[in-house]
Write a protein that holds these residues in place. Sequence first.
Motif, PDB file in Angstrom:
ATOM      1  N   GLY A   1      -1.841  14.204   4.578  1.00  0.00           N
ATOM      2  CA  GLY A   1      -1.779  13.980   6.009  1.00  0.00           C
ATOM      3  C   GLY A   1      -2.332  12.629   6.428  1.00  0.00           C
ATOM      4  O   GLY A   1      -2.231  12.250   7.593  1.00  0.00           O
ATOM      5  N   LEU A   2      -2.913  11.925   5.506  1.00  0.00           N
ATOM      6  CA  LEU A   2      -3.555  10.658   5.873  1.00  0.00           C
ATOM      7  C   LEU A   2      -2.661   9.495   5.468  1.00  0.00           C
ATOM      8  O   LEU A   2      -2.314   9.349   4.292  1.00  0.00           O
ATOM      9  CB  LEU A   2      -4.907  10.551   5.173  1.00  0.00           C
ATOM     10  CG  LEU A   2      -5.845  11.741   5.431  1.00  0.00           C
ATOM     11  CD1 LEU A   2      -6.998  11.697   4.461  1.00  0.00           C
ATOM     12  CD2 LEU A   2      -6.345  11.708   6.856  1.00  0.00           C
ATOM     13  N   ALA A   3      -2.299   8.737   6.486  1.00  0.00           N
ATOM     14  CA  ALA A   3      -1.296   7.699   6.246  1.00  0.00           C
ATOM     15  C   ALA A   3      -1.878   6.519   5.462  1.00  0.00           C
ATOM     16  O   ALA A   3      -1.236   5.949   4.593  1.00  0.00           O
ATOM     17  CB  ALA A   3      -0.731   7.224   7.575  1.00  0.00           C
ATOM     18  N   SER A   4      -3.100   6.166   5.770  1.00  0.00           N
ATOM     19  CA  SER A   4      -3.602   4.900   5.236  1.00  0.00           C
ATOM     20  C   SER A   4      -4.637   5.086   4.132  1.00  0.00           C
ATOM     21  O   SER A   4      -5.521   4.278   3.932  1.00  0.00           O
ATOM     22  CB  SER A   4      -4.218   4.099   6.382  1.00  0.00           C
ATOM     23  OG  SER A   4      -5.158   4.895   7.044  1.00  0.00           O
ATOM     24  N   VAL A   5      -4.540   6.220   3.465  1.00  0.00           N
ATOM     25  CA  VAL A   5      -5.538   6.486   2.427  1.00  0.00           C
ATOM     26  C   VAL A   5      -4.852   6.983   1.168  1.00  0.00           C
ATOM     27  O   VAL A   5      -3.882   7.722   1.230  1.00  0.00           O
ATOM     28  CB  VAL A   5      -6.524   7.591   2.905  1.00  0.00           C
ATOM     29  CG1 VAL A   5      -7.553   7.868   1.836  1.00  0.00           C
ATOM     30  CG2 VAL A   5      -7.189   7.191   4.197  1.00  0.00           C
TER      31      VAL A   5
ATOM     32  N   PHE B   1       0.830  -1.203   0.000  1.00  0.00           N
ATOM     33  CA  PHE B   1       0.000   0.000   0.000  1.00  0.00           C
ATOM     34  C   PHE B   1       0.863   1.252   0.000  1.00  0.00           C
ATOM     35  O   PHE B   1       0.647   2.186  -0.760  1.00  0.00           O
ATOM     36  CB  PHE B   1      -0.918  -0.016   1.233  1.00  0.00           C
ATOM     37  CG  PHE B   1      -1.718   1.236   1.385  1.00  0.00           C
ATOM     38  CD1 PHE B   1      -2.874   1.420   0.643  1.00  0.00           C
ATOM     39  CD2 PHE B   1      -1.312   2.244   2.246  1.00  0.00           C
ATOM     40  CE1 PHE B   1      -3.597   2.570   0.767  1.00  0.00           C
ATOM     41  CE2 PHE B   1      -2.035   3.399   2.379  1.00  0.00           C
ATOM     42  CZ  PHE B   1      -3.193   3.562   1.639  1.00  0.00           C
ATOM     43  N   LEU B   2       1.875   1.204   0.856  1.00  0.00           N
ATOM     44  CA  LEU B   2       2.763   2.366   0.938  1.00  0.00           C
ATOM     45  C   LEU B   2       3.453   2.615  -0.387  1.00  0.00           C
ATOM     46  O   LEU B   2       3.591   3.756  -0.833  1.00  0.00           O
ATOM     47  CB  LEU B   2       3.786   2.156   2.054  1.00  0.00           C
ATOM     48  CG  LEU B   2       3.214   2.270   3.468  1.00  0.00           C
ATOM     49  CD1 LEU B   2       4.273   1.964   4.494  1.00  0.00           C
ATOM     50  CD2 LEU B   2       2.637   3.670   3.694  1.00  0.00           C
ATOM     51  N   LYS B   3       3.875   1.518  -1.001  1.00  0.00           N
ATOM     52  CA  LYS B   3       4.533   1.651  -2.307  1.00  0.00           C
ATOM     53  C   LYS B   3       3.595   2.294  -3.310  1.00  0.00           C
ATOM     54  O   LYS B   3       3.979   3.190  -4.065  1.00  0.00           O
ATOM     55  CB  LYS B   3       4.948   0.263  -2.818  1.00  0.00           C
ATOM     56  CG  LYS B   3       6.357  -0.114  -2.432  1.00  0.00           C
ATOM     57  CD  LYS B   3       6.664  -1.471  -3.009  1.00  0.00           C
ATOM     58  CE  LYS B   3       7.642  -2.217  -2.124  1.00  0.00           C
ATOM     59  NZ  LYS B   3       7.645  -3.667  -2.395  1.00  0.00           N
TER      60      LYS B   3
END
Lengths: 446, 920
Positions: B810-814, B755-757
């Motif tokens: 600012g949203l880490a998981s979106v 996801f981060l990638k």
Amino acid sequence: MKVKVLSRNPDDYVRETKYDIQRVPRNYDPTLNPFEVPREYTRAMNATKLERVLAKPFLASLDGHRDAVNCMAKHSTSLSTLLSGACDGEVKVWNLTKHNCVRTIQAHEGFVRGMVVRFCGTSFYSIGDDKTIKQWNMEAPGYGVEEEPINTILGKTVFTGLDHHQKNGTFATCGQTVDIWDEQRSTPIRSFSWGVESFSSVRFNPVETELLASCASDRSIVLYDMRESMPLKKVIMTMRSNTLSWNPMEAFYFTCANEDYNLYTYDMRYLEKPVTVHMDHVSAVLDVDYSPTGREFVSASFDKSIRIFPKENRNSREVYHTKRMQHVVCVKWSADNKYVMSGSDEMNIRLWKANAAEKLGVLSHREKLAANYNQKLKEKFQYHPKVKRIARHRHLPKHIFTEAKEHTVMREARRRKYVNNVRKHSKPGAVPMLSEREKHVVAVVK
Amino acid sequence: MGVMGLIYLYNGHIKICTEDVAQTPATSVARFCQISYPIWQHCRQQKDFCDSLAGSGAEFTTTDRLPAHVCTCCWRWSLYGGFNMAKILKKNKVSTKGTKKTLNKNTGTEKTPEKSSSAKRRERKRKTVGKLKGTLKTTKKSPIEKLDLDNVDEDELLNEGEEIIPSEDEGGSDDDRKHQKLLEAISALGGKKKRRLAERSEATIQISEFSVDAKGEGEKINLSDLIQTIAKTPAVSAQTKSHLKKLKLEEKTVDSPLTKPETERIQRNVAFQKSSEEVSRWQSIVKQNLKAEQLVFPLNQEAPGPKPLEQVVCGWKARTPLEQEIFRLLSVNKQPINDPVLTPIEEESLKAMSLEDAKIRRAELQKARALQSYYEAKARRERSIKSKKYHKVQNKAKRKEFVKKFDEMLKSDPVSALEELQKLELGRMKERMSLKHQNSGKWAKSKAIMAKYDDGARKAMQQQLEVNKDLTQKLATTLSDEEGEDDGETSEPDMLPDFVNEVEPGQDPANPWMRGQLSKDPVDLTEPSVPETAAAVLISEDEEEGPEETEEEGLLRGFAERRKQRQEQEAENEAAKNQDMEVMTEENKAGAEKAVASHDAADADIADDDEEEEEELSKFTNLFQELKDSRMEAEASAMVAEVSEPECAQLQQAMFRIKSLEDMDLLDQEEQADPAEPNAEAPQPAPLESKGADKKRKRKRGIDLAEVLTKEATVINVPLAPTAVEGAEGAAHGQEEQRDVIKEAFAGDDVISDFLKDKRREEEAGRPKVVDLTLPGWGEWGGQGLQPSKKKRRRFRLKTAPPPPRKDGGLASVIISEKRDSSVSMHQVGALPHPFLLPEQFEVTMRAPVGATWNTRQAVKKITMPKIVTKVGAIIQPMSRDDLLKHSRKQEEEGTAGEPKKRKAPQRKRSQKRHKKTKN
């Protein structure tokens, strides 16, 4: 503290007999039934597709005439009876449920120009190129007895159109003049003329029964009141109108079928411009008839197709055609709003469904509910592009398809010319921008 | 007489004005007006001008001086000056007539009316006048001289004109003709003059083409002509004369009839207006049909099936003679034909009263009616209140009142109190007679079906029986009976012993819902003790009780014992730990001694009304006890003492002994109930320490979430804790296992890093790229190993402006993608469709589901109702005049009602029809 106890009454979920439908307790909580819009969208899509799949409007073809069908008449009291007149002077009475011809009369020499059934349904009138008006009994004569009209009136000129009053024993014909006849007399009780013309059709207003309208060859539509000695008003259009039809539920609206491929709905009080211009045909429109509910009308065209228009829409909602159907000369909408009859040049009368995808016959309750729901869904999602595309798509014969395309190009070119060449290079305000409705009316003569 | 005139050049035309227009002969002016043509090119000089005037045929002597001025600024001749009009005139007249002229104004038209000019001449005159007027106007405009001509009116001019021309009329017609001939002969002498004469003479007017004297041919006969003779005759009255004079004054002519096409056009217009108005009557009905939610064709169908009687009757009128006769008789005998408000007799009596009386009476009636309706409304409202609590309170209040009364009665007059008691007794008898609580009602039957499977149902039935028993018991009748009387069904729950509400405590101690009742109303608990004991007494007394009763008793006993046991245990624990003293003591008290109500009163949580309730109850029970005591002091006192012992014995016995098969069953049930405890506990992940405390709280007063969450956890060792811990451990273990399973299943996937990638990639893609446009070797040395210079690189590297900040920064998981998704947009509506004015409207209609999945059946039916319904095989007739009549009548009614009612579609909807029917 109050404790709500679950209560289960077997009456609520146990069916009485095994033939009953299982009762399913429902919970309408939206959290339990999520995605309502996407789910309904899918259902709407399916409903639309199904409608297209099930759209089979053609029911029957009635053949038997030996020449082109020129006119038709609905029976005023019997739904299953249809009368048709051919170009060889033959009149046939059809049984629509059995799809067979019940009776054949050699009524006229030359064309049968018009036919109309008396309001009581016991007799009917026909006019022909032999300058006669004939009244016939609706019941066939006994075996071996010759077909003879009840009355025959020999006129001075050829009659081209005929219509009967809704409630009285009066009828109207048109030819060189528009004549009002009393059934008991052999001369017209009144005849209208306004300039020198020849008229192509005359129609009584079914609601305000004393009013008439006729289409004249000088491109005009003339309004009359039977009680007055003068015509009321006329509107001259750019091209000739062939026939017209009054709205049976809205007294002041009528629609005329024009030679310029369009149909025009007029409010008889304001003839300056039509209420709606209906354009989809690619050739002259020959006949038009309103549905008995007054919400739609059907038009027959020289382009070998029939179209159904909602009365307030510019474009048709339906087009019917077959490979073998030639120029459609006359068309009628049945009195129960379910069928459409068309008579065409290739001697056949065709029976169509008014709603192509409608299931005929008795529907069970659940079928009805489902049909209603599907209809509602189609209505709700009609603006969505995917649904719209499917709902709008009709297969057209090649000649209609290409001509329609050609006409759009022509129309666009004309518009461009008007805007870019004519309008731009004239004095500002000298050439007004005309709407489609204003373009086709030349003048209103008082 | 010389008339001074003004001649000038205006705009290239010669214009002539005279000072005294009244004396200017119109004809001569006309002649000069004729010569008003562009001559400015020619008349460069005065002489030229005069010549041109002469050349134009005007008799103009050059001897007159006409000073001319040249307007230098506009290159036009602007000449003006005076001339002697008399000369011109003279010349004119000589040329035309050569006879004497009457220039006198006084010789009016009246003098020579029959000789007035012809219509043609008149026309010309008019023209002349018009022209003259025009001239005058121009004169006014002209800056030269202002002539005061305003006071000159047209009539005068006309008269003048008339006056001058008919000079030939003076003498007889013969004379005139001779004169004319003579003139012609004279004029024939000079060629020039002849021509002029021909031009000037208006012979065609006088001589018709048929060589008949056409004098007065086109003349109108004026009224004055006719009147003249009348004026002379004396027979005509003065009045008519004055009338005629008046008529004479107002000269009005009737317009000539219109041409045929014009008349026809007008006729057509009128006819069209009429018919269009006629047609417009349908407008409202058409509109209404368009708006109607549903139209059922054919319109105006009568609903199938029988009509309601009222509908048939209300429209009915006496028509036949017989009917009329009957009605007449009825009316004679003052029988009401329709349902009247007051009968004739009543009306008469009202009339008989004096006005004041009637008023008072009427006011009373009104008041009574108002009160009645008020009470009715109140009663209805109260009846419709579903809250049990409300009814309970109401009942309590009633009871309280009753008790008060009864107390007073006992003190004041015991006789009536006895009567009351007797009443109660009567109630008891009634109860005995009725089948009210004997398991024979509908409810009981439905319960009986379920009794086989459902403990609750069985129990409920038993309770009902018990109530019956209570009510019919001679010992404890009085008050319970009264209660039964008071409020039949609603009072039932009150009658039930309270252990019904408290579900067996042994079954699920962890469930606060189940245990809530136990300590809630400790006073309530006192009540059941009575029937219990009573039951016990009964059992001990007579052995005819059914097996169910004993079973019930056994159950009860079991519960009580278990409760006691648990409380004892708790007490022990408390003693050992000494933690949370208050709670524990309260709990203990509540559990061990049921009758203790004091601590509850102290509890802050208890609502006031509850307290009141309790007090009442306690009072009630006291009274109950008193009554009971008073009634059967002698016999019962001993017995009660006896009873208490066996009860205790029984309770103890139940611990150890299993007497019968039923008892065995009971035991089984208990055992089954017990294992349920940990299961119930397991899904609750809350920490165990707080649980114990919570439980106690809940046991007292339901759940108070705030308390639960905010209060510090207190650790208490509860006997049930170990099992609970076991359950929790099991749950924890299960969760772990689950996690392991999931881990195993997704062993290869590193979702988070993927996801981060992805997100990083998205961000990269959104970042602007630097475009390098440097061409190596262009304008510099090129070749292998040679780099373009820094300067150049700097110049040709294009940097675009940075994009706006990402929304998901600012949203880490979106990941928020702001690109237009074509796969979605395919299914979206592009533009706002026609009937909608705002996007919100459209969205709302889209959002509301129409299907049966989301709506009730009725709603779906209503939503999906088709707009137009046609019946197969029914001929739909065109709209008829009757429809219009009906419609207009309806509208009138609505109008008279004066309420802006929502208009109903006339045909219309079936549902509406039905609705109407029900109304009627």
